[in-house]
Design a protein around this motif. Sequence first.
Motif, short mmCIF file in Angstrom:
data_model
loop_
_atom_site.label_atom_id
_atom_site.label_comp_id
_atom_site.label_asym_id
_atom_site.label_seq_id
_atom_site.Cartn_x
_atom_site.Cartn_y
_atom_site.Cartn_z
N LEU A 1 0.83 -1.20 0.00
CA LEU A 1 0.00 0.00 0.00
C LEU A 1 0.87 1.26 0.00
O LEU A 1 0.58 2.23 -0.70
N ILE A 2 1.93 1.22 0.78
CA ILE A 2 2.79 2.40 0.92
C ILE A 2 3.54 2.68 -0.38
O ILE A 2 3.70 3.84 -0.79
N GLN A 3 3.99 1.62 -1.05
CA GLN A 3 4.82 1.79 -2.24
C GLN A 3 4.03 1.95 -3.53
O GLN A 3 4.59 2.32 -4.57
N ALA A 4 2.73 1.70 -3.50
CA ALA A 4 1.91 1.78 -4.71
C ALA A 4 1.74 3.23 -5.17
O ALA A 4 1.88 4.18 -4.39
N SER A 5 1.45 3.39 -6.46
CA SER A 5 1.26 4.74 -7.02
C SER A 5 0.04 5.42 -6.42
O SER A 5 -0.03 6.64 -6.33
N SER A 6 -0.97 4.61 -6.04
CA SER A 6 -2.14 5.16 -5.35
C SER A 6 -2.70 4.13 -4.39
O SER A 6 -2.58 2.92 -4.62
N TRP A 7 -3.27 4.61 -3.31
CA TRP A 7 -3.84 3.73 -2.29
C TRP A 7 -4.98 2.89 -2.89
O TRP A 7 -5.08 1.70 -2.64
N ASN A 8 -5.81 3.51 -3.70
CA ASN A 8 -6.96 2.84 -4.29
C ASN A 8 -6.51 1.70 -5.20
O ASN A 8 -7.08 0.60 -5.17
N ASP A 9 -5.47 1.94 -6.03
CA ASP A 9 -4.97 0.89 -6.92
C ASP A 9 -4.40 -0.28 -6.12
O ASP A 9 -4.60 -1.45 -6.48
N ALA A 10 -3.70 0.03 -5.05
CA ALA A 10 -3.11 -1.03 -4.22
C ALA A 10 -4.20 -1.87 -3.56
O ALA A 10 -4.08 -3.10 -3.48
N MET A 11 -5.24 -1.23 -3.09
CA MET A 11 -6.35 -1.96 -2.47
C MET A 11 -6.98 -2.93 -3.47
O MET A 11 -7.28 -4.09 -3.15
N LYS A 12 -7.16 -2.47 -4.71
CA LYS A 12 -7.74 -3.31 -5.74
C LYS A 12 -6.81 -4.48 -6.08
O LYS A 12 -7.25 -5.62 -6.24
N ASP A 13 -5.51 -4.20 -6.19
CA ASP A 13 -4.54 -5.24 -6.50
C ASP A 13 -4.51 -6.32 -5.42
O ASP A 13 -4.28 -7.50 -5.71
#
Length: 225
Positions: free
Chosen positions: A46-58
């Motif tokens: 979550l911290i390293q992702a480009s966006s929090w929303n994208d990380a949650m989906k991934d």
Amino acid sequence: LTNNFEVIVHLKVEGEQDHTKIPVDQSFTIWHVEENVTATFDESRLIQASSWNDAMKDMGLTFSGYKSDFKGFGAVLTTAAPGKGKPVISYIENDGSKKFVYGTDVPAADAKAIDFRNTLNAAQLRIRVRPNMVTAEFKQSPSLSWNLMFKKDRSDVPVPTSGFLGITAWSGSGEGVVPDMVTLMQVEVNNFDDTVIGEEMKDVSGKIQQAYWEMLKDENRHFID
């Protein structure tokens, strides 16, 4: 956990008085699931992702901050509640075979309306779990009466003898809206299965733990006349 317990969540939900100014898809859920989430959750993604929303989906965390294909049950508090007009509490249950979708599966058709937002004192949600029944009650202040939110028969699919409690939230989405602030004041969990120790006693010695187990044996669970 056992399958005979009670959890009471003391909480405050604070935000805009006008429901049109808060996200329609924000939610807050108390879960009882089979998965030990803390063993697999990777916060660094979550911290390293480009966006929090994208990380949650991934990570598959697309339903109220948790998996949409969960195994277990939960009580979902939805604040804007599309089509309901005011905040409601829904019961949800899944065996992992279905992907839950907010706006379709929640709020549930039989969700009960109760305004848990902007209460003067901390509100309380009490969930009583038995092997064949799950009941939830809510009150807006400690001095008020309990209101029944749901009572679900689990006779056909009994609550498992083990599981994990969890709490997740989703702040919602949308332009020009402000998410509510959810504050957990206190969480109480009581085990009512007197044949099982509800949780590990990590702060005491093995000798003391064994003494507790001995106390639960049938020959030690009665008084001698």
